[in-house]
Scaffold this motif. Structure first.
Motif, mmCIF file in Angstrom:
data_model
loop_
_atom_site.group_PDB
_atom_site.id
_atom_site.type_symbol
_atom_site.label_atom_id
_atom_site.label_comp_id
_atom_site.label_asym_id
_atom_site.label_seq_id
_atom_site.Cartn_x
_atom_site.Cartn_y
_atom_site.Cartn_z
ATOM 1 N N PRO A 1 0.535 -1.022 -0.107
ATOM 2 C CA PRO A 1 0.181 -0.085 0.004
ATOM 3 C C PRO A 1 0.810 1.560 0.060
ATOM 4 O O PRO A 1 0.281 2.698 -0.325
ATOM 5 C CB PRO A 1 -0.874 -0.428 1.657
ATOM 6 N N ILE A 2 2.206 0.802 -0.078
ATOM 7 C CA ILE A 2 2.987 2.005 0.902
ATOM 8 C C ILE A 2 3.707 2.506 -0.747
ATOM 9 O O ILE A 2 5.099 3.073 -0.303
ATOM 10 C CB ILE A 2 3.629 2.058 1.472
ATOM 11 N N GLY A 3 3.555 1.040 -1.163
ATOM 12 C CA GLY A 3 5.065 1.314 -2.986
ATOM 13 C C GLY A 3 5.716 -0.050 -3.003
ATOM 14 O O GLY A 3 4.906 -1.095 -2.101
ATOM 15 N N ASP A 4 6.433 -0.386 -3.612
ATOM 16 C CA ASP A 4 6.554 -0.890 -3.809
ATOM 17 C C ASP A 4 8.673 -1.590 -3.493
ATOM 18 O O ASP A 4 8.344 -0.485 -2.842
ATOM 19 C CB ASP A 4 7.471 -1.514 -5.450
ATOM 20 N N LYS A 5 8.427 -3.093 -2.635
ATOM 21 C CA LYS A 5 9.068 -3.056 -1.682
ATOM 22 C C LYS A 5 9.766 -5.017 -2.158
ATOM 23 O O LYS A 5 9.439 -5.450 -3.285
ATOM 24 C CB LYS A 5 9.087 -3.337 -0.718
ATOM 25 N N SER A 6 11.545 -5.204 -1.677
ATOM 26 C CA SER A 6 11.082 -6.507 -2.359
ATOM 27 C C SER A 6 12.204 -7.043 -0.810
ATOM 28 O O SER A 6 13.012 -6.508 -0.268
ATOM 29 C CB SER A 6 12.666 -6.101 -3.835
ATOM 30 N N SER B 1 9.050 -7.593 3.028
ATOM 31 C CA SER B 1 8.446 -6.418 3.290
ATOM 32 C C SER B 1 7.903 -6.045 4.480
ATOM 33 O O SER B 1 9.016 -6.676 5.536
ATOM 34 C CB SER B 1 6.956 -7.139 2.838
ATOM 35 N N SER B 2 7.476 -5.008 4.652
ATOM 36 C CA SER B 2 7.781 -4.974 5.704
ATOM 37 C C SER B 2 6.059 -3.759 5.966
ATOM 38 O O SER B 2 5.768 -3.421 5.376
ATOM 39 C CB SER B 2 8.351 -3.670 6.613
ATOM 40 N N SER B 3 6.142 -2.758 7.276
ATOM 41 C CA SER B 3 4.636 -2.272 7.413
ATOM 42 C C SER B 3 5.077 -0.780 8.533
ATOM 43 O O SER B 3 6.235 -0.926 8.983
ATOM 44 C CB SER B 3 3.457 -2.822 8.419
ATOM 45 N N PRO B 4 4.761 0.460 7.336
ATOM 46 C CA PRO B 4 5.467 0.886 8.262
ATOM 47 C C PRO B 4 4.467 2.057 10.097
ATOM 48 O O PRO B 4 4.934 2.237 10.906
ATOM 49 C CB PRO B 4 4.504 3.053 7.927
ATOM 50 N N GLY C 1 -6.966 -4.632 7.139
ATOM 51 C CA GLY C 1 -7.259 -4.384 5.484
ATOM 52 C C GLY C 1 -7.367 -3.607 4.483
ATOM 53 O O GLY C 1 -7.000 -3.250 3.348
ATOM 54 N N THR C 2 -5.434 -4.151 4.335
ATOM 55 C CA THR C 2 -5.052 -3.757 2.721
ATOM 56 C C THR C 2 -4.159 -5.308 2.727
ATOM 57 O O THR C 2 -4.238 -6.354 3.052
ATOM 58 C CB THR C 2 -3.452 -2.904 3.238
ATOM 59 N N THR C 3 -3.483 -4.936 1.441
ATOM 60 C CA THR C 3 -3.339 -6.275 1.007
ATOM 61 C C THR C 3 -1.890 -5.805 0.058
ATOM 62 O O THR C 3 -1.869 -5.573 -0.745
ATOM 63 C CB THR C 3 -4.467 -7.200 -0.062
ATOM 64 N N THR C 4 -1.076 -7.048 0.446
ATOM 65 C CA THR C 4 0.238 -6.816 -0.070
ATOM 66 C C THR C 4 0.404 -8.004 -1.029
ATOM 67 O O THR C 4 0.318 -9.654 0.043
ATOM 68 C CB THR C 4 1.225 -6.769 0.871
ATOM 69 N N THR C 5 1.461 -7.941 -1.869
ATOM 70 C CA THR C 5 1.304 -8.811 -3.097
ATOM 71 C C THR C 5 2.653 -9.576 -3.759
ATOM 72 O O THR C 5 3.477 -7.989 -4.033
ATOM 73 C CB THR C 5 0.901 -9.076 -4.547
ATOM 74 N N CYS C 6 3.542 -10.025 -3.277
ATOM 75 C CA CYS C 6 4.124 -10.529 -3.428
ATOM 76 C C CYS C 6 5.162 -11.958 -4.178
ATOM 77 O O CYS C 6 4.430 -12.812 -4.643
ATOM 78 C CB CYS C 6 5.223 -10.902 -2.533
ATOM 79 N N THR C 7 5.288 -11.200 -5.660
ATOM 80 C CA THR C 7 5.646 -12.769 -6.320
ATOM 81 C C THR C 7 7.435 -12.846 -6.325
ATOM 82 O O THR C 7 7.794 -11.568 -6.536
ATOM 83 C CB THR C 7 5.256 -11.849 -7.964
#
Length: 228
Positions: free
Chosen positions: A42-47, A74-77, A148-154
């Motif tokens: 939700p706050i941008g791309d990460k790797s 990933s991580s959360s702010p 309430g957010t979704t992070t997708t890691c490919t």
């Protein structure tokens, strides 16, 4: 042949049959593989790169598959309180099978501080073979739902399989989806995979043992008849 020699011969045959069965047991190969996850958050791309371990244990007519992360991704702010993060993932199937399977796991059991890598608990699922042969399992898409957010890691580095299993489908389905059978006479044993090969070898060993016992009994009776 003396009774002692016959006993020794039968014991040797039994040992060889048992060894053949063990050698033909289904094989599994597991390897920890580094997966470079590209995450859409939700706050941008990460790797992040995490070594992935996938294990398979026989369970009924299928296999219990467990996927493990050795490092966080990933991580959360903001801090994620206990139970706030729910992970799931897909595993790519290859070799004798294709498509994907799903693995899921429990929410985080402890709070995750802000701006720290999110450690994923082990995720599990059940794989039921549809075809007989060697099936590979490769890390697929990781999904993290939190607040309430979704992070997708490919996976971005085309990782190689973490697990390879020799499996047998229910009913002995072949790699083309149908049953496999020998091309000779109808008396041939079906060739459906490693487990069936083990059974066939065990049956062969039992037949040899029975033949040896019957031969010993025939020789004994023949000797008794000759002495009359």
């Amino acid at each position: 042949m003396s009774k002692q020699k016959r006993t020794a011969a039968l014991a040797t045959v039994a040992a060889l049959a048992g060894s053949a069965v063990l050698m033909a047991a289904p094989a599994a190969r597991a390897e920890v593989v580094d997966v470079n996850y590209a995450c859409k958050t939700p706050i941008g791309d990460k790797s992040a790169v995490s070594p992935i371990d996938i294990k398979g244990v026989k369970s009924g007519s299928g296999y219990k598959i467990t996927m493990s992360w050795q490092k966080g991704v990933s991580s959360s702010p903001v801090e994620l309180g206990k139970g706030a993060m729910s992970p799931s993932a897909t595993i790519k199937l290859g070799g004798a099978d294709s498509g994907t399977m799903n693995v899921t796991g429990p929410a985080n059991q402890e709070a995750i501080p802000a701006n720290t890598p999110i450690k994923i608990n082990d995720l599990t699922g059940t794989y039921t073979p549809k075809k007989t042969g060697k099936v590979t399992f490769t890390a697929g898409i990781l999904t993290i739902k939190a607040l309430g957010t979704t992070t997708t890691c490919t996976p971005a580095n085309s990782p190689k399989p973490s697990l390879s299993l020799d499996v047998t489908a229910a009913g002995g389905g072949g790699a083309d989806g149908g049953p496999q059978s020998g091309s000779g006479s109808g008396d041939e044993l079906p060739q459906t995979g490693p487990e069936d090969s083990a059974i066939a070898l065990g049956t062969l060993g039992g037949t040899v043992l029975l033949a040896g016992a019957a031969g010993a009994l025939w020789l004994t009776r023949r000797g008794q008849t000759a002495r009359r």
